[in-house]
Write a protein that holds these residues in place. Structure first.
Motif, PDB file in Angstrom:
ATOM      1  N   VAL A 144       0.847  -1.202   0.000  1.00  0.00           N
ATOM      2  CA  VAL A 144       0.000   0.000   0.000  1.00  0.00           C
ATOM      3  C   VAL A 144       0.881   1.250   0.000  1.00  0.00           C
ATOM      4  N   SER A 145       1.971   1.225   0.765  1.00  0.00           N
ATOM      5  CA  SER A 145       2.891   2.371   0.804  1.00  0.00           C
ATOM      6  C   SER A 145       3.483   2.659  -0.574  1.00  0.00           C
ATOM      7  N   GLU A 146       3.770   1.596  -1.311  1.00  0.00           N
ATOM      8  CA  GLU A 146       4.399   1.748  -2.628  1.00  0.00           C
ATOM      9  C   GLU A 146       3.387   1.977  -3.750  1.00  0.00           C
ATOM     10  N   GLY A 147       2.098   2.000  -3.396  1.00  0.00           N
ATOM     11  CA  GLY A 147       1.070   2.223  -4.415  1.00  0.00           C
ATOM     12  C   GLY A 147       0.823   1.037  -5.303  1.00  0.00           C
ATOM     13  N   GLY A 148       1.170  -0.159  -4.842  1.00  0.00           N
ATOM     14  CA  GLY A 148       0.960  -1.360  -5.647  1.00  0.00           C
ATOM     15  C   GLY A 148      -0.508  -1.720  -5.761  1.00  0.00           C
ATOM     16  N   GLU A 149      -0.849  -2.418  -6.821  1.00  0.00           N
ATOM     17  CA  GLU A 149      -2.242  -2.831  -7.023  1.00  0.00           C
ATOM     18  C   GLU A 149      -2.513  -4.082  -6.189  1.00  0.00           C
ATOM     19  N   LEU A 150      -3.553  -4.012  -5.369  1.00  0.00           N
ATOM     20  CA  LEU A 150      -3.884  -5.124  -4.480  1.00  0.00           C
ATOM     21  C   LEU A 150      -4.815  -6.099  -5.178  1.00  0.00           C
ATOM     22  N   SER A 151      -4.605  -7.379  -4.927  1.00  0.00           N
ATOM     23  CA  SER A 151      -5.547  -8.393  -5.384  1.00  0.00           C
ATOM     24  C   SER A 151      -6.826  -8.276  -4.560  1.00  0.00           C
ATOM     25  N   SER A 152      -7.858  -8.990  -4.961  1.00  0.00           N
ATOM     26  CA  SER A 152      -9.122  -8.926  -4.206  1.00  0.00           C
ATOM     27  C   SER A 152      -8.916  -9.429  -2.781  1.00  0.00           C
ATOM     28  N   GLU A 153      -8.083 -10.465  -2.615  1.00  0.00           N
ATOM     29  CA  GLU A 153      -7.800 -10.972  -1.272  1.00  0.00           C
ATOM     30  C   GLU A 153      -7.037  -9.938  -0.453  1.00  0.00           C
ATOM     31  N   GLU A 154      -6.081  -9.257  -1.098  1.00  0.00           N
ATOM     32  CA  GLU A 154      -5.301  -8.245  -0.394  1.00  0.00           C
ATOM     33  C   GLU A 154      -6.161  -7.031  -0.044  1.00  0.00           C
ATOM     34  N   LYS A 155      -7.087  -6.692  -0.922  1.00  0.00           N
ATOM     35  CA  LYS A 155      -8.004  -5.579  -0.603  1.00  0.00           C
ATOM     36  C   LYS A 155      -8.819  -5.909   0.645  1.00  0.00           C
ATOM     37  N   ALA A 156      -9.302  -7.138   0.708  1.00  0.00           N
ATOM     38  CA  ALA A 156     -10.071  -7.555   1.893  1.00  0.00           C
ATOM     39  C   ALA A 156      -9.183  -7.537   3.137  1.00  0.00           C
ATOM     40  N   GLU A 157      -7.929  -7.932   2.972  1.00  0.00           N
ATOM     41  CA  GLU A 157      -6.975  -7.928   4.085  1.00  0.00           C
ATOM     42  C   GLU A 157      -6.727  -6.492   4.567  1.00  0.00           C
ATOM     43  N   TRP A 158      -6.534  -5.568   3.608  1.00  0.00           N
ATOM     44  CA  TRP A 158      -6.317  -4.168   3.963  1.00  0.00           C
ATOM     45  C   TRP A 158      -7.552  -3.584   4.648  1.00  0.00           C
ATOM     46  N   GLU A 159      -8.725  -3.943   4.168  1.00  0.00           N
ATOM     47  CA  GLU A 159      -9.955  -3.441   4.797  1.00  0.00           C
ATOM     48  C   GLU A 159     -10.075  -3.923   6.236  1.00  0.00           C
ATOM     49  N   ARG A 160      -9.580  -5.130   6.514  1.00  0.00           N
ATOM     50  CA  ARG A 160      -9.598  -5.624   7.899  1.00  0.00           C
ATOM     51  C   ARG A 160      -8.633  -4.818   8.777  1.00  0.00           C
ATOM     52  N   ILE A 161      -7.498  -4.420   8.209  1.00  0.00           N
ATOM     53  CA  ILE A 161      -6.556  -3.577   8.952  1.00  0.00           C
ATOM     54  C   ILE A 161      -7.205  -2.241   9.293  1.00  0.00           C
ATOM     55  N   VAL A 162      -7.836  -1.625   8.294  1.00  0.00           N
ATOM     56  CA  VAL A 162      -8.507  -0.342   8.509  1.00  0.00           C
ATOM     57  C   VAL A 162      -9.597  -0.485   9.573  1.00  0.00           C
ATOM     58  N   ALA A 163     -10.331  -1.587   9.509  1.00  0.00           N
ATOM     59  CA  ALA A 163     -11.409  -1.817  10.490  1.00  0.00           C
ATOM     60  C   ALA A 163     -10.836  -1.972  11.899  1.00  0.00           C
ATOM     61  N   ARG A 164      -9.689  -2.661  12.018  1.00  0.00           N
ATOM     62  CA  ARG A 164      -9.064  -2.809  13.346  1.00  0.00           C
ATOM     63  C   ARG A 164      -8.659  -1.431  13.883  1.00  0.00           C
ATOM     64  N   TYR A 165      -8.069  -0.614  13.032  1.00  0.00           N
ATOM     65  CA  TYR A 165      -7.700   0.745  13.448  1.00  0.00           C
ATOM     66  C   TYR A 165      -8.929   1.511  13.923  1.00  0.00           C
ATOM     67  N   ASP A 166      -9.978   1.461  13.133  1.00  0.00           N
ATOM     68  CA  ASP A 166     -11.176   2.227  13.467  1.00  0.00           C
ATOM     69  C   ASP A 166     -11.780   1.745  14.792  1.00  0.00           C
ATOM     70  N   THR A 167     -11.759   0.439  15.003  1.00  0.00           N
ATOM     71  CA  THR A 167     -12.319  -0.137  16.222  1.00  0.00           C
ATOM     72  C   THR A 167     -11.570   0.345  17.454  1.00  0.00           C
ATOM     73  N   ILE A 168     -10.234   0.291  17.411  1.00  0.00           N
ATOM     74  CA  ILE A 168      -9.472   0.674  18.600  1.00  0.00           C
ATOM     75  C   ILE A 168      -9.493   2.188  18.810  1.00  0.00           C
ATOM     76  N   CYS A 169      -9.483   2.974  17.738  1.00  0.00           N
ATOM     77  CA  CYS A 169      -9.531   4.438  17.889  1.00  0.00           C
ATOM     78  C   CYS A 169     -10.868   4.868  18.503  1.00  0.00           C
ATOM     79  N   ALA A 170     -11.957   4.250  18.054  1.00  0.00           N
ATOM     80  CA  ALA A 170     -13.274   4.563  18.623  1.00  0.00           C
ATOM     81  C   ALA A 170     -13.318   4.202  20.100  1.00  0.00           C
ATOM     82  N   GLU A 171     -12.708   3.072  20.453  1.00  0.00           N
ATOM     83  CA  GLU A 171     -12.686   2.652  21.852  1.00  0.00           C
ATOM     84  C   GLU A 171     -11.834   3.596  22.703  1.00  0.00           C
TER      85      GLU A 171
END
Length: 390
Positions: A144-171
């Protein structure tokens, strides 16, 4: 002027150490001061743990107990209480590194959530903390830092990372606990910076709750700070930063040389020190908009911060300024600062011995590369031993 003898008080610095703990600390720093011993010791330790030799007890009674609070948060409770007795706060850091499984990332999120709720109910623990790679694979951060194109599996993986961030920040907002997000290697840090900035914009509306980390051995961090500050002003949110010198210098320089790009690291120790101090001054001059957690074992930078606070007419315990050091290191700074009335927190790593060893090995290697700091620790420990007559 702040007296330049503040950090010479070894009686205050080591007041929590028994004679045997003082002797152990002296022995450990003596070993760490010898680079060949560190290199051999870390190799032997890795091998012993990998083949399940019964060495955890030895590790636990020496290096682990000196630099870590325990194997669990409950194990850390007595340490937190002891530190509170001398007005030093605690940051419990679940220091399990190098895991790559989704199940482990969810476990780390659960642990940081648990610690955040625990901090809400414990006035001696005003912070929670995590590493970006505790919530997702290094390779995804890098891509993601290098601007690479993510596969569908990697997109789902990145979305889980974003969701974890959002969950802990809200808490963290719900619990009113400051959340410190550590910095890592430069080739994955852009994605971490961008995601943290998005969380700041979303959650730092009233005050700084989400804090990013600026590793000031990177020569571009002051420019980055000024850019993000401008964006925060335009979008009406607060910033929070932990500033440190940095933890991956040799790895950064080696990679830059191997891949043929300019190193992101300042050209010398003195350049790093000056850059750190410039970043520190910039934040201090903008405290109404940026919270500061000053993570440093450097006495001069600490004095400069204290003097700037005094010039600005700030109280020693101004809630926008915190000083932090690692557990087991620079006690002469931590405890003497706290005695003088400043806000001080110790980073206390914890976790299963085997899982925390990558962290401990990194710390040993860092100390070896900063010989002046290790020699300073040894000198102060020796003086306290002499004062006690042991």
């Amino acid at each position: 002027m702040i007296p330049k003898t503040l950090f010479e008080d070894t009686e205050t610095a080591f007041s929590l150490k028994s004679d045997s703990e003082l002797e152990r600390a002296y022995f450990l720093f003596k070993m760490i001061s010898k680079e060949p011993l560190v290199r051999i010791g870390t190799s032997v330790t890795k091998f012993a743990l990998n083949v399940n030799l019964p060495v955890e007890g030895l590790i636990r009674s020496t290096v682990f107990d000196h630099f870590c609070g325990g194997v669990s948060e409950d194990d850390c409770a007595s340490t937190v209480e002891k530190l509170a007795g001398v007005d030093v706060y605690s940051v419990l850091d679940y220091s399990v590194e190098g895991k790559e499984e989704e199940q482990q990332f969810d476990r780390t999120l659960d642990k940081v959530m648990e610690l955040t709720r625990h901090a809400k109910d414990n006035p001696n623990m005003p912070f929670a903390v995590f590493k970006p790679t505790g919530f997702g694979r290094f390779a995804i951060w890098q891509k993601v830092s290098e601007g690479g194109e993510l596969s569908s599996e990697e997109k789902a993986e990145w979305e889980r990372i974003v969701a974890r961030y959002d969950t802990i920040c809200a808490e963290a907002v719900r619990c009113d606990v400051v959340l410190l997000i550590d910095g890592e290697e430069s080739w994955m840090q852009q994605a971490a910076d961008d995601l943290c900035e998005a969380m700041m914009q979303k959650y730092n509306k009233e005050k700084p709750i989400v804090y990013n980390t600026l590793q000031c051995y990177r020569w571009d961090r002051l420019a980055y700070l000024k850019e993000i500050h401008q964006r925060a002003r335009e979008n009406n949110y607060h910033l929070g930063f932990k500033i440190v010198r940095g933890a991956y210098m040799e790895k950064e320089n080696d990679r830059a040389e191997a891949k043929g790009y300019p190193t992101p690291i300042c050209g010398s120790k003195s350049e790093t020190d000056e850059h750190f101090n410039q970043v520190m001054r910039y934040i201090l001059d903008n405290l109404s908009e940026i919270g500061l957690f000053l993570g440093t074992h450097n006495e001069l930078s600490t004095y400069l911060a204290m003097e700037r606070m005094k010039e600005m007419g700030l109280n020693e315990n101004d809630k926008q300024v915190w000083f932090g050091q690692l557990f087991g290191m620079s006690d002469h700074i931590s405890y003497n600062l706290a005695k003088a009335g400043y806000n001080v927190a110790k980073y206390i790593p914890f976790g299963p011995v085997k899982d925390v060893m990558p962290y401990l090995i990194r710390r040993a290697e860092e100390n070896t590369s900063v010989a002046g700091q290790t020699n300073r620790e040894l000198d102060l420990l020796k003086r306290e031993k002499q004062r006690r007559g042991i």
